[in-house]
Design an enzyme around this catalytic site. Structure first.
Site, short mmCIF file in Angstrom:
data_model
loop_
_atom_site.label_atom_id
_atom_site.label_comp_id
_atom_site.label_asym_id
_atom_site.label_seq_id
_atom_site.Cartn_x
_atom_site.Cartn_y
_atom_site.Cartn_z
N TRP A 112 7.37 -7.37 -21.32
CA TRP A 112 6.62 -9.05 -21.32
C TRP A 112 8.09 -9.38 -20.35
O TRP A 112 7.44 -10.32 -20.73
CB TRP A 112 6.12 -8.51 -22.18
CG TRP A 112 5.68 -10.15 -22.75
CD1 TRP A 112 6.14 -11.26 -23.30
CD2 TRP A 112 4.27 -9.49 -23.28
NE1 TRP A 112 4.67 -11.79 -23.21
CE2 TRP A 112 3.54 -11.08 -22.82
CE3 TRP A 112 3.34 -8.76 -22.38
CZ2 TRP A 112 2.48 -11.19 -23.15
CZ3 TRP A 112 1.92 -8.74 -22.50
CH2 TRP A 112 1.37 -9.94 -23.04
N ASP A 143 -11.69 -11.11 -21.92
CA ASP A 143 -10.27 -12.03 -22.13
C ASP A 143 -9.53 -11.61 -21.05
O ASP A 143 -8.41 -11.41 -21.03
CB ASP A 143 -9.84 -12.45 -23.16
CG ASP A 143 -8.36 -12.93 -23.60
OD1 ASP A 143 -8.65 -14.50 -23.01
OD2 ASP A 143 -7.31 -12.72 -23.65
CA CA Z 1 -7.10 -15.82 -22.78
#
Ligand code: CA
Ligand code: CA
Length: 593
Positions: free
Chosen positions: A501, A326
């Site tokens: 983030w 991913d």
């Molecule tokens: Ca993804």
């Protein structure tokens, strides 16, 4: 997978605008033009594009706030997004004609007086039950064009409003939210067209870029980013015409898997007027279990360069061929120029700090790989990126095992670095042409990951994998790194306990601004990385700051509100940072007089 229908406070609200105190704004002002957008990086009185310029450098030529006086930076105003709706606030504000436009969680849009914070109007989208945003109910920003402000919603609609009145001018359904489609990225404007992607790579959607007439919302072209799918153009009457297949069907995908191939374009795009190319990153191939889809699986986990006049892919570079971790390659591709150290020739390049942990430099005219090096420590999935072939040298032992070669239920587990939340994720880096450095918000973490059997079911998670994210160090996960893209070196770094983030802004004042999940908005010396200023905004920052000049003063703004993918997907890391508080507000700073 979280069931958002149960948590959405928007449920049951009446459809449409909840317009608060629409105020007259004096004489009608000139709208945002294509020239305004193309010049955005140089004009200091406005911010009219995501990226603070279409190339995405997030650099401002302003130096009124600088290394010498940034300690005098104080809040000018702050406003709450209100209500019970908090969660991640990932949006970049836009500034035009004295107004500040910012989107918020749950598909909301706020317009404030940029100088005083007075609320001019807001829009709260009614979200249906059953929306399926994978990674929190975020939005990353709007686009401005003419007299319109345009943004995408979590139920995959694109909406345009009159900037003065808040009245909706057009609305287009982009796709079916019940099939897993949603929209979270900020649109960009290229030559009068609004360019958008789609989110939903965890549900087997088909990634694509779309171009629409920004004034009407009508489609101009569609370009799928999964090999084998047809592109289309549309005439003024809306008639659809085939515009060539994307790649070659079944060349890099076996059987029918390309029909649910993912490659979602969920983090937006940049545009370089010098090459007339749109650069979009693409997400993971679906499902995550890579043994089900032998091959490179184009154009997943790649950068694709698209000609806005034709909607065709001019070049592509795949950061993670046959992704099995991913490692969405959705990270922004930021145009920059440098002088070749050997020949002295100016190279038109682009930089990308990929989720897979490597920093890539490509020739932005043709995609050729120029440099690639790690910007996080301990990468396990590849030994290196081979500059001669342009491909990773995989460590085959670190690919999660095939369930079919064991008991059929669970493949061999591996510990992979970085974790699937990435060396970098949605948070946008910045490039300062004065220092020649990229400022990259990065994270040091890994994951236990294993594969499971899976089959596609519309509207259901399509992973075929299990995982737990773990921190690599006791004292930090986040690291803001200054990266020299030519030398391939980390010049300085600033560690942070929680994972970073939020995006970055850098300025001619020699400053680099960013926020932390702990709630500190910081300014560092762009050359040395030394912290010069910080301010606690009361909730975590997961958004990119902007700066502009108004009536002779320089302002800096950032959206605040902890959330995003980490609390939802972070495994052990989510537990470690579960003391962080949510919120929802925009903060604006200027120098104390
Ligand atoms: Ca993804
Ligand atoms: Ca500007």
């Amino acid at each position: 997978m979280k069931d958002w229908s149960k948590t959405s406070p928007a449920r049951g609200l009446a459809m449409g605008v909840i317009a608060a105190s629409v105020m007259a704004w004096g004489a009608a002002s000139a709208g945002v033009t294509d020239a305004d957008i193309l010049n955005d990086a140089k004009t200091t009185g406005d911010v009219v594009s995501f990226g603070m310029g279409t190339q995405g450098q997030r650099y401002s030529p302003l130096d009124k706030v600088n290394t010498g006086n940034v300690t005098n930076l104080v809040p000018a105003w702050t406003m709450s997004y209100g209500g019970e709706k908090q969660r991640g606030q990932e949006a970049q504000p836009l500034i035009h004609d004295g107004r500040l436009f910012v989107t918020a969680s749950y598909s909301r849009l706020f317009v404030f007086d940029a100088k005083t914070g007075k609320k001019l109007w807001k829009y709260e989208h009614r979200l249906p039950d059953g929306i399926m945003p994978c990674c929190d109910v975020v939005n990353r920003g709007a686009a401005l064009y003419d007299n319109l402000v345009i943004f995408g919603t979590l139920d995959a609609q694109l909406l345009a409003f009159d900037v003065e009145t808040g009245k909706r001018v057009w609305r287009e359904k982009v796709d079916e939210y019940s099939a897993g489609y949603s929209m979270s990225a900020a649109p960009i404007i290229v030559n009068g067209m609004v360019i958008t992607g789609v989110s939903g790579g965890e549900f087997g959607v088909i990634g694509r870029l779309e171009a629409r007439d920004a004034k009407t919302g009508k489609l101009k072209w569609i370009r799928p980013t999964v090999e084998g799918h047809m592109g289309y153009t549309f005439d003024a009457a809306g008639n659809k015409k085939e515009n060539g297949i994307s790649g070659t069907k079944n060349a890099t995908w076996p059987g029918d898997l390309w029909q649910t191939g993912g490659s979602a374009t969920w983090n937006g795009a940049t545009y370089d007027p010098e090459t007339n190319l749109i650069f979009a990153g693409t997400g993971n191939p679906a499902p995550w279990n890579s043994h089900l889809r032998p091959g490179d699986n184009l154009f997943s986990s790649s950068t694709v360069a698209i000609n806005p006049d034709t909607g065709k892919i001019v070049w592509h570079y795949q950061n993670t061929p046959h992704d099995g971790w991913d490692y969405d390659g959705v990270n922004e591709f930021v145009s920059f120029d440098y002088k070749d150290p050997k020949t002295g020739k100016t190279i038109k390049a682009g930089g990308k700090a990929d989720r897979n942990g490597f920093f890539f430099v490509n020739d932005r005219t043709n995609g050729k790989l120029l440099n690639a090096f790690p910007f996080v420590n301990g990468i396990t999935w590849a030994k290196k990126i081979d500059l001669a072939t342009g491909r990773p040298v995989f460590d085959d032992a670190n690919r999660p095992g095939n369930p079919a070669s064991g008991d059929g239920k669970k493949g061999d587990m591996v510990f992979a670095v970085p974790s699937f939340l990435g060396g970098k994720n949605q948070m946008q880096m910045a490039y300062n042409p004065n220092t020649g450095l990229f400022y990259v918000p990065s994270n040091e973490w890994g994951m236990e990951i294993w594969n499971e059997p899976v089959s596609y079911k519309k509207g259901a998670a399509y992973l075929g994998a299990g995982f737990t994210i773990k921190a690599l160090h006791e004292d930090h996960i986040g690291v803001l790194r200054a990266v020299d893209p030519v030398a391939g070196k980390i010049v300085w770094e600033q560690k942070n306990y929680a994972p970073l983030w939020g995006g970055v802004l850098t300025t001619a004042g020699g400053l680099t601004f960013y926020g932390t999940p702990e709630g500190y908005f910081k300014a560092l010396d762009a050359k040395s990385g030394k912290e010069l200023w910080s301010f606690q905004v009361g909730t975590g920052i997961v958004a990119p700051p902007v700066t502009w000049e108004q009536d002779g003063e320089q302002y800096v703004a950032v959206s605040a509100g902890w959330g995003g993918a980490v609390p939802l997907w972070g495994g052990d890391v989510a537990k470690r940072v579960n003391y962080l508080e949510q919120g929802g507000s925009v903060w604006v700073f200027k120098l104390h007089k």
